[in-house]
Design an enzyme around this catalytic site. Structure first.
Site, PDB file in Angstrom:
ATOM      1  CD  GLU A  32      -3.574   7.094  -5.569  1.00 19.99           C
ATOM      2  OE1 GLU A  32      -3.446   5.861  -5.701  1.00 19.99           O
ATOM      3  OE2 GLU A  32      -2.640   7.876  -5.675  1.00 19.99           O
ATOM      4  CB  ALA A  89      -3.087  -1.955 -10.914  1.00 17.93           C
ATOM      5  CG  MET A  90      -6.054   1.645  -5.928  1.00 17.35           C
ATOM      6  SD  MET A  90      -5.062   3.170  -5.959  1.00 17.35           S
ATOM      7  CE  MET A  90      -4.796   3.392  -4.204  1.00 17.35           C
ATOM      8  CD  GLU A  91      -1.169   2.791  -4.476  1.00 12.88           C
ATOM      9  OE1 GLU A  91      -1.597   2.563  -5.627  1.00 12.88           O
ATOM     10  OE2 GLU A  91      -0.814   3.921  -4.090  1.00 12.88           O
ATOM     11  CG  ASN A  92      -7.164  -0.413  -3.084  1.00 10.05           C
ATOM     12  OD1 ASN A  92      -7.287   0.790  -3.077  1.00 10.05           O
ATOM     13  ND2 ASN A  92      -7.497  -1.163  -4.122  1.00 10.05           N
ATOM     14  CG  HIS A 112       3.855   0.539  -9.700  1.00 10.38           C
ATOM     15  ND1 HIS A 112       4.712   1.582  -9.996  1.00 10.38           N
ATOM     16  CD2 HIS A 112       2.746   1.112  -9.162  1.00 10.38           C
ATOM     17  CE1 HIS A 112       4.149   2.725  -9.644  1.00 10.38           C
ATOM     18  NE2 HIS A 112       2.944   2.478  -9.142  1.00 10.38           N
ATOM     19  CD  GLU A 113      -0.405  -0.544  -8.626  1.00 12.76           C
ATOM     20  OE1 GLU A 113      -0.425   0.114  -7.564  1.00 12.76           O
ATOM     21  OE2 GLU A 113      -0.377  -0.011  -9.759  1.00 12.76           O
ATOM     22  CD  GLU A 152       1.777   6.365  -7.793  1.00 10.16           C
ATOM     23  OE1 GLU A 152       2.476   5.505  -8.372  1.00 10.16           O
ATOM     24  OE2 GLU A 152       0.717   6.065  -7.188  1.00 10.16           O
TER      25      GLU A 152
HETATM   26  N1  BES Z   1      -1.820   4.604  -7.292  1.00  6.91           N
HETATM   27  C1  BES Z   1      -1.848   4.352  -8.683  1.00  6.91           C
HETATM   28  C2  BES Z   1      -3.229   4.190  -9.232  1.00  6.91           C
HETATM   29  C3  BES Z   1      -4.046   5.448  -9.316  1.00  6.91           C
HETATM   30  C4  BES Z   1      -3.640   6.483 -10.089  1.00  6.91           C
HETATM   31  C5  BES Z   1      -5.232   5.593  -8.683  1.00  6.91           C
HETATM   32  C6  BES Z   1      -4.411   7.628 -10.185  1.00  6.91           C
HETATM   33  C7  BES Z   1      -5.987   6.740  -8.767  1.00  6.91           C
HETATM   34  C8  BES Z   1      -5.580   7.762  -9.523  1.00  6.91           C
HETATM   35  C9  BES Z   1      -1.067   3.091  -9.028  1.00  6.91           C
HETATM   36  O1  BES Z   1      -0.103   2.742  -8.116  1.00  6.91           O
HETATM   37  C10 BES Z   1      -0.384   3.350 -10.317  1.00  6.91           C
HETATM   38  O2  BES Z   1       0.490   4.157 -10.341  1.00  6.91           O
HETATM   39  N2  BES Z   1      -0.805   2.691 -11.379  1.00  6.91           N
HETATM   40  C11 BES Z   1      -0.304   2.900 -12.707  1.00  6.91           C
HETATM   41  C12 BES Z   1       0.545   1.760 -13.192  1.00  6.91           C
HETATM   42  C13 BES Z   1       1.946   1.787 -12.699  1.00  6.91           C
HETATM   43  C14 BES Z   1       2.696   0.568 -13.156  1.00  6.91           C
HETATM   44  C15 BES Z   1       2.700   3.019 -13.104  1.00  6.91           C
HETATM   45  C16 BES Z   1      -1.522   3.019 -13.592  1.00  6.91           C
HETATM   46  O3  BES Z   1      -2.615   2.740 -13.123  1.00  6.91           O
HETATM   47  O4  BES Z   1      -1.373   3.393 -14.749  1.00  6.91           O
HETATM   48 ZN    ZN Z   2       1.685   3.789  -8.278  1.00  7.30          ZN
END
Ligand code: BES
Ligand code: ZN
Length: 880
Positions: free
Chosen positions: A128, A269-272, A304-305, A327
């Site tokens: 992502e 983190a990432m939700e793969n 969240h993930e 998001e």
């Molecule tokens: N999908 C995002 C991670 C992401 C963000 C990947 C931007 C690539 C580019 C993930 O679900 C996310 O939102 N992570 C947050 C933490 C969350 C608790 C708000 C993060 O990584 O800060």
């Molecule tokens: Zn997210």
């Protein structure tokens, strides 16, 4: 090397994809000198496409070498395709076909941490938003959803664990000491949810039985030295899985759910799909190394993930303009979850603080954009507080307007109706409308209009008629590219208090119910609400629970705020009254002569707070936090950072001196005996002890110093140890500061997460974090440029939290930041672009600061080969 000039992408240019991918067959050969990726795409023309003759165009980014291209089993010659670097074009393809591509990559050299890269000896991916195109040519957009089958091959000894999305369907040996595992993901997904991990990792196993009785394998993969730091994340995961079943009726869908921890990661983190990848700092915890705040953050990120499995994965985004669809909604879901498993009031205070401090600032500066933006240059820059936090507030308002039952009906309809689809925020709102019968037409402006609505509230009491009138006007400010905005649909929580502190029934004309709290709906530019049968002049409790992300202007007197602080039945609004009182006192001191006294009523109010053991101690700890410098800056006109900070320090110093004995008593009263517990009460007790210590040391109190030294030495958990460390570092006891910093490093230098805290405590401290010290931290043996956490812990903490030093009057802080951004721009542009943010609102600051902030931005602008990421932020910030 830039492959294309920065170009703006517009929502209005959205077209359905010309081709669809039904199936992706991937084979990764991982070697030490590079990796080969074989990708076979089963494709067909999209019947929905407006262009039935379109050439096939696939996205690519920094792919080292395209080794071969086969169409339906025949190798194409160089003239049959065009490799443009960021695009692969094949002019002539049939209605349906199979395309095989072989690409060569160098993950070892990938410092951008996008696509396939290596982190502490393991291979991992981050796709992502547009990282998959760094792995192979592909129609890399979220509305192209395909089934993936992935075979991973690597040396067995170095990479015993080979992971990808879905279920493992095959494994075996390959000659030369190599082995393979094949994974199959039955759910069609966009390429941004693809993931691969290969490494020498330990496996932690657990299981979960879903509401329909299916057994799910839960697995965590971490480096062996971290195997004792998995329990909290695993327990959080199981709680989150149960919660999503109960609150949203959402059940997990694969047989396995995996979590991997990696050290070098741009985000949290990432939700793969089925294989969530976490930044080590957002998943690993043990009570001796992680603070309460870290435990809470981990619980919410794991949730969240996990929640994305439905809000994001099963139902995904049509295009990146819809990012808040997944998001914003998922942040809302994780905040509801955190409120349920911890203290709801404390969680609301934290969310509102983040909104008012950081999102309001974003929304009134040059980077302001709607929750659903209309355009962007680099999508990585749009993972903003507006998309996330304001997006979450927008979903919360829908729930407030519909009520919990209709909101649940709406979310059920949304998931049902759109399962397996890539949709828009509008589809989300429509599902809410269809399920509830409510018209959210005007409400949609929350997605379309940027800027924080401003409410101006005035009231009058008519003793003769016993009528209380509340007049509320709204206006939405201009933002870049948007003027003359229309009124928004705002849920406004309100209550009225009588002089005895009791709630007064809220009778609007023609209504004789006895409710003492209401959500008024504001839709026009101005409304007057008439409350009948009000027998005395009431004190209004406004915007209860921060019912909408708006600014409120009401002429509170300090007496009213003191009254609300003590009597408002809404805990959030008690805290809010306390904040407003402190803000009023601090700002009145900013330009006042030095001898102006601090209002004694504030001191008394805080004395009552510190001394009352009956109050919720977690809430008291929050109330004692004075409004941050950042928030005071946000509230001021042209901000004079040093003057604001001096006024704040004055109040803090006065509070610490006057309440000295009460603070010691509060500290002793909140001391815990017995084992470490993560309950809201225990967390509140520790927070209060740390605040008491911080205040005592702020006043250089000798007993405070001894208490802090003792707590530092005897703590059996990181909350207490680092609380004492922070208090000592921020004190005037220079010798103690150096001593405990040294001891702390000695004790923890092998633990990266603790070392990051150690960096950040120093970098964010005005006492320990003077610029030469910050520079020396960059030279420290534990500092690594390639690790985003270290960069954030030193440079990010300095520019974002150490405002007195960052805004040094000679401009040295700004020049320092510009220098580091230029350095990072070559290796990791995403991280570099995020670091620009403290400079972007240069216009907000008094002339003494503004000029050098702008000059720093111009230095960055003039750097050679500036990345698209940094280019966008710097140019938008300088424009206009
Ligand atoms: N999908 C995002 C991670 C992401 C963000 C990947 C931007 C690539 C580019 C993930 O679900 C996310 O939102 N992570 C947050 C933490 C969350 C608790 C708000 C993060 O990584 O800060
Ligand atoms: Zn997210």
């Amino acid at each position: 090397m830039r492959t294309s000039q920065p170009r703006t992408i517009y929502l209005s240019e959205y077209r359905p994809p010309a081709f669809l991918v039904d199936h992706v067959d991937l084979r990764f050969e991982l070697f030490e000198e590079g990796s080969r990726v074989h990708s076979t795409l089963t494709m067909r023309r999209n019947p929905e496409s407006t262009d039935s003759q379109a050439a096939l165009e696939l996205d690519g980014d920094r792919l080292t070498f395209l080794e071969r291209v086969d169409l339906d089993g025949r190798q194409l010659t160089g003239s049959e395709f065009e490799d443009q670097g960021d695009r692969l074009v094949i002019a002539d393809v049939p209605e349906q076909f199979q395309l095989t591509l072989v690409t060569w990559l160098e993950p070892q050299k990938n410092t951008r941490l996008e696509g396939l890269y290596k982190s502490s000896g393991m291979f991992c991916t981050q796709c992502e938003a547009e990282g998959f195109r760094c792995i192979t040519y592909f129609p890399d957009r979220p509305d192209v959803m395909a089934r993936f089958r992935t075979r991973v091959e690597a040396d067995r000894a170095a990479y015993p664990v080979l992971l990808s999305n879905g279920n493992d369907v095959d494994r075996g040996e390959i000659e030369g000491g190599r082995h393979f595992v094949t994974w199959e993901d039955p759910f069609p997904k966009p390429s941004y949810l693809f993931a691969l991990v290969a490494g020498d990792l330990v496996e932690k196993k657990d299981s979960f039985t879903t509401m329909s009785g299916r057994d799910i394998d839960l697995r965590m993969y971490v480096e062996p030295r971290n195997s004792n730091k998995c329990d909290h994340a695993m327990a959080s995961l199981k709680r989150a899985m149960r919660w999503d079943e109960e609150m949203y009726g959402r059940e997990y869908d694969l047989d396995i759910f995996m979590i991997v921890a990696v050290d070098d990661f741009n985000m949290g983190a990432m939700e793969n799909k089925g294989l969530n990848i976490f930044n080590s700092s957002c998943v690993l915890a043990s009570s001796d190394t992680a603070t309460d705040a870290a435990f809470e953050r981990i619980e919410s990120i794991v949730a969240h993930e996990y929640f994305h499995n439905w809000s994001g994965n099963r139902v995904t985004c049509r295009d990146w303009f819809q990012l808040s669809l997944k998001e914003g909604f998922t942040v809302f879901r994780d905040s509801q979850y955190s409120a349920d498993v911890g203290s709801a009031t404390v969680k609301r205070i934290e969310d509102a603080t983040l909104m008012r401090t950081a999102q309001f600032a974003e929304d009134s500066g040059p980077m302001a954009h709607p929750v659903r933006p209309d355009s962007y240059m680099e999508i990585s820059n749009f993972y903003t507080l507006t998309i996330y936090e304001k997006g979450s507030e927008v979903v919360r308002m829908i729930r407030t307007l519909l009520g919990p039952d209709l909101f649940r009906k709406g979310s059920d309809l949304y998931f049902d109706r759109h399962d397996g689809q890539a949709v828009t925020t509008d589809d989300f709102v429509r599902a809410m409308e269809d399920a509830s019968g409510r018209d959210l037409g005007q409400f949609r402006r929350w997605y379309e209009q940027a800027g924080t609505p401003q409410l101006t509230i005035r009231d009058e009491y008519d003793a003769g008629d016993q009528v209380y009138r509340l007049t509320i006007r709204q206006s939405v400010p201009d933002t870049p590219g948007q003027t003359n905005k229309k009124p928004q649909h705002i849920p406004f929580g309100v209550g009225l208090l009588g002089s005895d502190g009791r709630s007064i029934p809220l009778r609007l004309s023609g209504d004789d119910s006895n409710v003492t709290e209401r959500v008024l709906e504001l839709t026009g530019e101005s409304h007057t609400f008439e409350f009948q049968g009000v027998t005395e002049q009431p004190v209004p409790s406004l915007l209860r629970g921060f019912s909408a992300p708006v600014k409120v202007d009401y002429p509170w007197s300090r007496e009213q705020l003191l009254f609300l602080m003590n009597h408002d039945p809404d805990g959030f609004n008690r805290w809010d009254a306390c904040q407003r009182l402190a803000i009023d006192v601090i700002t009145s001191l900013v330009d006042a002569p030095a001898e102006t006294p601090v209002d004694p009523r504030l001191l008394t109010a805080y004395r009552i707070l510190v001394s009352d053991p009956e109050q919720d101690q977690a809430l008291v700890a929050k109330m004692l936090h004075l409004p941050s410098e950042a928030y005071l800056i946000e509230l001021s006109g042209e901000a004079d950072v040093q003057a604001i900070s001096r006024a704040r320090e004055r109040v803090l110093g006065e509070l610490a001196l006057t309440l000295r004995d009460d603070l010691v008593a509060c500290y002793n009263r909140n001391q815990q005996s017995g084992p470490y517990e993560l309950t809201p009460d225990a967390i509140g007790n520790r927070a209060l002890c740390n605040t008491a210590l911080a205040w005592l040391l702020q006043a250089n109190d000798e007993e405070g110093r001894l208490l802090a030294r003792k707590q530092f030495a005897e703590a059996d958990n990181m909350t207490e140890q680092s609380g004492a460390l922070r208090a000592l570092v921020n004190s005037g006891f220079e010798q103690d500061r150096e001593q405990v910093l040294g001891e702390f490093y000695q004790q923890w230098h092998e633990d990266p997460q603790v070392v990051e805290q150690w960096f950040s405590i120093q970098a964010s401290s005005p006492k320990a974090g003077e610029l030469p010290k910050i520079r020396s931290l960059l030279e420290h043996e534990a500092f690594q440029w390639k690790n985003p956490n270290k960069v954030r812990a030193v440079i990010g903490a300095f520019a974002g939290q150490n405002l007195v030093r960052f805004h040094a009057e000679d401009g040295s802080g700004y020049r320092f930041l510009a220098e580091q951004i230029c350095r990072l721009d070559d290796s990791n542009p995403q991280i570099a672009a995020r670091l620009v943010s403290p400079l972007t609102r240069w216009r907000k600051f008094a002339p003494a600061y503004r000029g050098s902030m702008k000059a720093a931005l111009e230095t960055i602008r003039d750097k050679k080969d500036l990345s698209r990421d940094v280019h966008e932020v710097v140019h938008k910030s300088l424009a206009g």
